[in-house]
Design a protein around this motif. Sequence first.
Motif, PDB file in Angstrom:
ATOM      1  N   VAL A 102      70.729  31.141   5.885  1.00  0.00           N
ATOM      2  CA  VAL A 102      69.827  31.963   6.695  1.00  0.00           C
ATOM      3  C   VAL A 102      70.478  32.304   8.029  1.00  0.00           C
ATOM      4  O   VAL A 102      70.444  33.461   8.485  1.00  0.00           O
ATOM      5  N   LYS A 103      71.087  31.306   8.654  1.00  0.00           N
ATOM      6  CA  LYS A 103      71.735  31.539   9.945  1.00  0.00           C
ATOM      7  C   LYS A 103      72.927  32.489   9.816  1.00  0.00           C
ATOM      8  O   LYS A 103      73.232  33.241  10.747  1.00  0.00           O
ATOM      9  N   ALA A 104      73.598  32.478   8.669  1.00  0.00           N
ATOM     10  CA  ALA A 104      74.738  33.362   8.465  1.00  0.00           C
ATOM     11  C   ALA A 104      74.309  34.824   8.497  1.00  0.00           C
ATOM     12  O   ALA A 104      75.013  35.681   9.045  1.00  0.00           O
ATOM     13  N   VAL A 105      73.146  35.103   7.908  1.00  0.00           N
ATOM     14  CA  VAL A 105      72.611  36.471   7.947  1.00  0.00           C
ATOM     15  C   VAL A 105      72.329  36.863   9.395  1.00  0.00           C
ATOM     16  O   VAL A 105      72.715  37.950   9.861  1.00  0.00           O
ATOM     17  N   GLN A 106      71.668  35.987  10.103  1.00  0.00           N
ATOM     18  CA  GLN A 106      71.267  36.283  11.490  1.00  0.00           C
ATOM     19  C   GLN A 106      72.470  36.374  12.420  1.00  0.00           C
ATOM     20  O   GLN A 106      72.469  37.174  13.363  1.00  0.00           O
ATOM     21  N   ALA A 107      73.508  35.605  12.137  1.00  0.00           N
ATOM     22  CA  ALA A 107      74.724  35.655  12.955  1.00  0.00           C
ATOM     23  C   ALA A 107      75.433  37.000  12.835  1.00  0.00           C
ATOM     24  O   ALA A 107      76.183  37.397  13.725  1.00  0.00           O
ATOM     25  N   LEU A 108      75.187  37.700  11.734  1.00  0.00           N
ATOM     26  CA  LEU A 108      75.759  39.023  11.528  1.00  0.00           C
ATOM     27  C   LEU A 108      74.867  40.122  12.101  1.00  0.00           C
ATOM     28  O   LEU A 108      75.118  41.307  11.896  1.00  0.00           O
ATOM     29  N   GLY A 109      73.822  39.708  12.821  1.00  0.00           N
ATOM     30  CA  GLY A 109      72.903  40.677  13.401  1.00  0.00           C
ATOM     31  C   GLY A 109      71.858  41.172  12.428  1.00  0.00           C
ATOM     32  O   GLY A 109      71.140  42.140  12.700  1.00  0.00           O
ATOM     33  N   GLY A 110      71.733  40.510  11.290  1.00  0.00           N
ATOM     34  CA  GLY A 110      70.786  40.925  10.264  1.00  0.00           C
ATOM     35  C   GLY A 110      69.515  40.105  10.274  1.00  0.00           C
ATOM     36  O   GLY A 110      69.326  39.217  11.102  1.00  0.00           O
ATOM     37  N   ARG A 111      68.645  40.424   9.337  1.00  0.00           N
ATOM     38  CA  ARG A 111      67.390  39.690   9.158  1.00  0.00           C
ATOM     39  C   ARG A 111      67.413  38.951   7.831  1.00  0.00           C
ATOM     40  O   ARG A 111      67.855  39.495   6.813  1.00  0.00           O
ATOM     41  N   ALA A 112      66.912  37.732   7.861  1.00  0.00           N
ATOM     42  CA  ALA A 112      66.745  36.925   6.654  1.00  0.00           C
ATOM     43  C   ALA A 112      65.253  36.812   6.372  1.00  0.00           C
ATOM     44  O   ALA A 112      64.510  36.250   7.185  1.00  0.00           O
ATOM     45  N   ILE A 113      64.811  37.366   5.250  1.00  0.00           N
ATOM     46  CA  ILE A 113      63.392  37.315   4.901  1.00  0.00           C
ATOM     47  C   ILE A 113      63.216  36.470   3.643  1.00  0.00           C
ATOM     48  O   ILE A 113      64.126  36.382   2.814  1.00  0.00           O
ATOM     49  N   VAL A 114      62.078  35.825   3.535  1.00  0.00           N
ATOM     50  CA  VAL A 114      61.754  35.028   2.348  1.00  0.00           C
ATOM     51  C   VAL A 114      60.684  35.762   1.562  1.00  0.00           C
ATOM     52  O   VAL A 114      59.631  36.114   2.109  1.00  0.00           O
ATOM     53  N   VAL A 115      60.977  36.004   0.290  1.00  0.00           N
ATOM     54  CA  VAL A 115      60.037  36.687  -0.607  1.00  0.00           C
ATOM     55  C   VAL A 115      59.827  35.767  -1.802  1.00  0.00           C
ATOM     56  O   VAL A 115      60.764  35.497  -2.563  1.00  0.00           O
ATOM     57  N   THR A 116      58.626  35.267  -1.970  1.00  0.00           N
ATOM     58  CA  THR A 116      58.365  34.186  -2.927  1.00  0.00           C
ATOM     59  C   THR A 116      57.064  34.382  -3.677  1.00  0.00           C
ATOM     60  O   THR A 116      56.141  35.037  -3.186  1.00  0.00           O
ATOM     61  N   ALA A 117      56.995  33.790  -4.864  1.00  0.00           N
ATOM     62  CA  ALA A 117      55.741  33.780  -5.616  1.00  0.00           C
ATOM     63  C   ALA A 117      54.770  32.743  -5.065  1.00  0.00           C
ATOM     64  O   ALA A 117      53.567  32.799  -5.349  1.00  0.00           O
ATOM     65  N   LYS A 118      55.277  31.809  -4.282  1.00  0.00           N
ATOM     66  CA  LYS A 118      54.404  30.778  -3.714  1.00  0.00           C
ATOM     67  C   LYS A 118      53.414  31.420  -2.745  1.00  0.00           C
ATOM     68  O   LYS A 118      53.702  32.447  -2.125  1.00  0.00           O
ATOM     69  N   ASN A 119      52.249  30.808  -2.600  1.00  0.00           N
ATOM     70  CA  ASN A 119      51.291  31.355  -1.642  1.00  0.00           C
ATOM     71  C   ASN A 119      51.880  31.225  -0.231  1.00  0.00           C
ATOM     72  O   ASN A 119      52.542  30.251   0.113  1.00  0.00           O
ATOM     73  N   GLU A 120      51.624  32.234   0.559  1.00  0.00           N
ATOM     74  CA  GLU A 120      52.330  32.384   1.833  1.00  0.00           C
ATOM     75  C   GLU A 120      52.105  31.238   2.818  1.00  0.00           C
ATOM     76  O   GLU A 120      53.066  30.767   3.446  1.00  0.00           O
TER      77      GLU A 120
END
Length: 212
Positions: A96-114
Amino acid sequence: MTSHISPRLTVGFDLDMTLIDSRPGIKAAWQAVSAKTGAFIDADLAITRLGPPLEEELAYWFPEEEIPAMRDLYRELYPAHAIERTPAMAGAREAVKAVQALGGRAIVVTAKNEPNARQHLDHLGIEADAVIGWLWAEAKAKALQEYGAQVYVGDHIGDVRGARTAGALSVAVATGPCAASELREAGADVVLDDLTALPEWLEEYARTLGAV
């Protein structure tokens, strides 16, 4: 649906068996449901089928008319039994931090209830930029497209289908119930052993987007 301005790089992650090893917590939650209702539930078997919506697993143990009530009971019992028992997968925080370190966003998309998904992430200190729950397989494309995700990382063939439906690159990790060969056959573009390999792959991928 509200649209979002997408940065150059947005990466979606599945939750169960991708970012978190939910088997110990889910096993405990099923045991709690069994104790509460007196119904037989093979919790060890149930945790071999993680990925699909809760209702699909409930259908193995309860009549159809009881599923809504049992779903509510499971979700009521879940936080007390599952959150503290559930560890992060190897490399989850770093991915997750690797995405953010590149200036990007890390989102979680799951079947679990939010709400339960957010509790897991908060408990483990995994700081996602957005959490979207209640979406399984192809339905995940809705959130991935909304947030402009170029990549979706997951452990299940349902995650591969969600990525492909969204037009996103499917990066699969062989840490869940689906073998690497099964993930490839389902159409995954990239198959990694686990998330520890993601930062290096991601940096190379980001170069192709001009993100670094």
